[in-house]
Design a protein around this motif. Structure first.
Motif, PDB file in Angstrom:
ATOM      1  N   GLN A  44       0.830  -1.195   0.000  1.00  0.00           N
ATOM      2  CA  GLN A  44       0.000   0.000   0.000  1.00  0.00           C
ATOM      3  C   GLN A  44       0.866   1.247   0.000  1.00  0.00           C
ATOM      4  O   GLN A  44       2.015   1.226   0.441  1.00  0.00           O
ATOM      5  N   ARG A  45       0.278   2.312  -0.494  1.00  0.00           N
ATOM      6  CA  ARG A  45       0.982   3.592  -0.467  1.00  0.00           C
ATOM      7  C   ARG A  45       1.189   3.983   0.992  1.00  0.00           C
ATOM      8  O   ARG A  45       0.262   3.896   1.816  1.00  0.00           O
ATOM      9  N   GLU A  46       2.392   4.421   1.317  1.00  0.00           N
ATOM     10  CA  GLU A  46       2.708   4.760   2.700  1.00  0.00           C
ATOM     11  C   GLU A  46       3.208   6.187   2.811  1.00  0.00           C
ATOM     12  O   GLU A  46       3.825   6.733   1.900  1.00  0.00           O
ATOM     13  N   LEU A  47       2.946   6.748   3.972  1.00  0.00           N
ATOM     14  CA  LEU A  47       3.389   8.101   4.253  1.00  0.00           C
ATOM     15  C   LEU A  47       4.904   8.149   4.395  1.00  0.00           C
ATOM     16  O   LEU A  47       5.502   7.298   5.050  1.00  0.00           O
ATOM     17  N   VAL A  48       5.505   9.155   3.791  1.00  0.00           N
ATOM     18  CA  VAL A  48       6.930   9.407   3.968  1.00  0.00           C
ATOM     19  C   VAL A  48       7.124  10.641   4.843  1.00  0.00           C
ATOM     20  O   VAL A  48       7.836  10.602   5.847  1.00  0.00           O
ATOM     21  N   ALA A  49       6.480  11.729   4.452  1.00  0.00           N
ATOM     22  CA  ALA A  49       6.625  12.983   5.202  1.00  0.00           C
ATOM     23  C   ALA A  49       5.463  13.901   4.869  1.00  0.00           C
ATOM     24  O   ALA A  49       4.909  13.850   3.769  1.00  0.00           O
ATOM     25  N   THR A  50       5.125  14.730   5.843  1.00  0.00           N
ATOM     26  CA  THR A  50       4.130  15.764   5.600  1.00  0.00           C
ATOM     27  C   THR A  50       4.665  17.090   6.106  1.00  0.00           C
ATOM     28  O   THR A  50       5.563  17.134   6.970  1.00  0.00           O
ATOM     29  N   ILE A  51       4.103  18.175   5.579  1.00  0.00           N
ATOM     30  CA  ILE A  51       4.523  19.498   5.998  1.00  0.00           C
ATOM     31  C   ILE A  51       3.328  20.435   5.922  1.00  0.00           C
ATOM     32  O   ILE A  51       2.550  20.406   4.972  1.00  0.00           O
ATOM     33  N   THR A  52       3.176  21.250   6.961  1.00  0.00           N
ATOM     34  CA  THR A  52       2.077  22.209   6.998  1.00  0.00           C
ATOM     35  C   THR A  52       2.491  23.504   6.303  1.00  0.00           C
ATOM     36  O   THR A  52       3.662  23.692   5.947  1.00  0.00           O
ATOM     37  N   THR A  53       1.536  24.379   6.168  1.00  0.00           N
ATOM     38  CA  THR A  53       1.833  25.685   5.571  1.00  0.00           C
ATOM     39  C   THR A  53       2.890  26.426   6.381  1.00  0.00           C
ATOM     40  O   THR A  53       3.743  27.117   5.819  1.00  0.00           O
ATOM     41  N   GLY A  54       2.849  26.231   7.674  1.00  0.00           N
ATOM     42  CA  GLY A  54       3.809  26.895   8.546  1.00  0.00           C
ATOM     43  C   GLY A  54       5.159  26.225   8.629  1.00  0.00           C
ATOM     44  O   GLY A  54       6.078  26.741   9.270  1.00  0.00           O
ATOM     45  N   GLY A  55       5.288  25.060   7.982  1.00  0.00           N
ATOM     46  CA  GLY A  55       6.575  24.384   7.945  1.00  0.00           C
ATOM     47  C   GLY A  55       6.768  23.277   8.963  1.00  0.00           C
ATOM     48  O   GLY A  55       7.855  22.697   9.050  1.00  0.00           O
ATOM     49  N   ASN A  58       6.384  16.111   9.666  1.00  0.00           N
ATOM     50  CA  ASN A  58       6.174  14.818  10.302  1.00  0.00           C
ATOM     51  C   ASN A  58       6.769  13.773   9.367  1.00  0.00           C
ATOM     52  O   ASN A  58       6.599  13.869   8.144  1.00  0.00           O
ATOM     53  N   TYR A  59       7.477  12.791   9.929  1.00  0.00           N
ATOM     54  CA  TYR A  59       8.161  11.798   9.107  1.00  0.00           C
ATOM     55  C   TYR A  59       7.827  10.386   9.539  1.00  0.00           C
ATOM     56  O   TYR A  59       7.579  10.109  10.716  1.00  0.00           O
ATOM     57  N   PHE A  67      15.730  11.963   5.731  1.00  0.00           N
ATOM     58  CA  PHE A  67      14.960  12.759   4.783  1.00  0.00           C
ATOM     59  C   PHE A  67      14.548  14.078   5.422  1.00  0.00           C
ATOM     60  O   PHE A  67      14.246  14.139   6.622  1.00  0.00           O
ATOM     61  N   THR A  68      14.512  15.124   4.603  1.00  0.00           N
ATOM     62  CA  THR A  68      14.042  16.431   5.058  1.00  0.00           C
ATOM     63  C   THR A  68      13.033  16.976   4.057  1.00  0.00           C
ATOM     64  O   THR A  68      13.337  17.111   2.873  1.00  0.00           O
ATOM     65  N   CYS A  69      11.861  17.297   4.573  1.00  0.00           N
ATOM     66  CA  CYS A  69      10.794  17.849   3.748  1.00  0.00           C
ATOM     67  C   CYS A  69      10.726  19.356   3.979  1.00  0.00           C
ATOM     68  O   CYS A  69      10.772  19.806   5.136  1.00  0.00           O
TER      69      CYS A  69
END
Length: 121
Positions: A44-55, A58-59, A67-69
């Motif tokens: 299944q597709r898995e989460l790698v990283a997320t980032i909010t508008t404010g920066g 989450n990894y 990794f750096t998003c």
């Protein structure tokens, strides 16, 4: 209509580095959170990283410290800097954006077409 286009995938040796980019184009969509997901055959597709508008980021545990998003809101572009790559990082990386349609205020989620990363051992 908003479109996400990923770039930067390719073939790299284990231990190497690569940077993915995701450019958002179009109008009528106020993007809030963005993220990177990856998928390998049979999984299944898995989460790698997320980032909010404010920066805020989450990894996934598997990529923390490697990794750096980041994102440049002025360019509507998100990046994923990947260091110390491992063969298990191989997969198709997808860009994701979530937000609100400006005209209707309804929730929207958009996916890019994906970019392939192959890490050789």
């Amino acid at each position: 209509q908003v479109r996400l286009v990923e770039s930067g995938g390719g073939l790299v040796q284990a231990g190497g580095s690569l940077r993915l980019s995701c450019a958002a184009s179009g109008s009528g969509f106020s993007i809030a959170d963005m993220g990177w997901y990856r998928q390998t055959p049979g999984k299944q597709r898995e989460l790698v990283a997320t980032i909010t508008t404010g920066g805020s980021t989450n990894y996934a545990d598997s990529v923390k410290g490697r990794f750096t998003c980041s994102r440049d809101n002025t360019k509507n572009t998100m990046y994923l800097q990947m260091n110390s790559l491992k063969p298990e990082d191989t997969g198709v990386y997808y860009c994701n954006a979530r937000g609100v349609a400006v005209m209707t205020a309804r929730f929207l989620e958009v996916w890019g077409q994906g970019t392939l990363l192959t890490v050789s051992s």
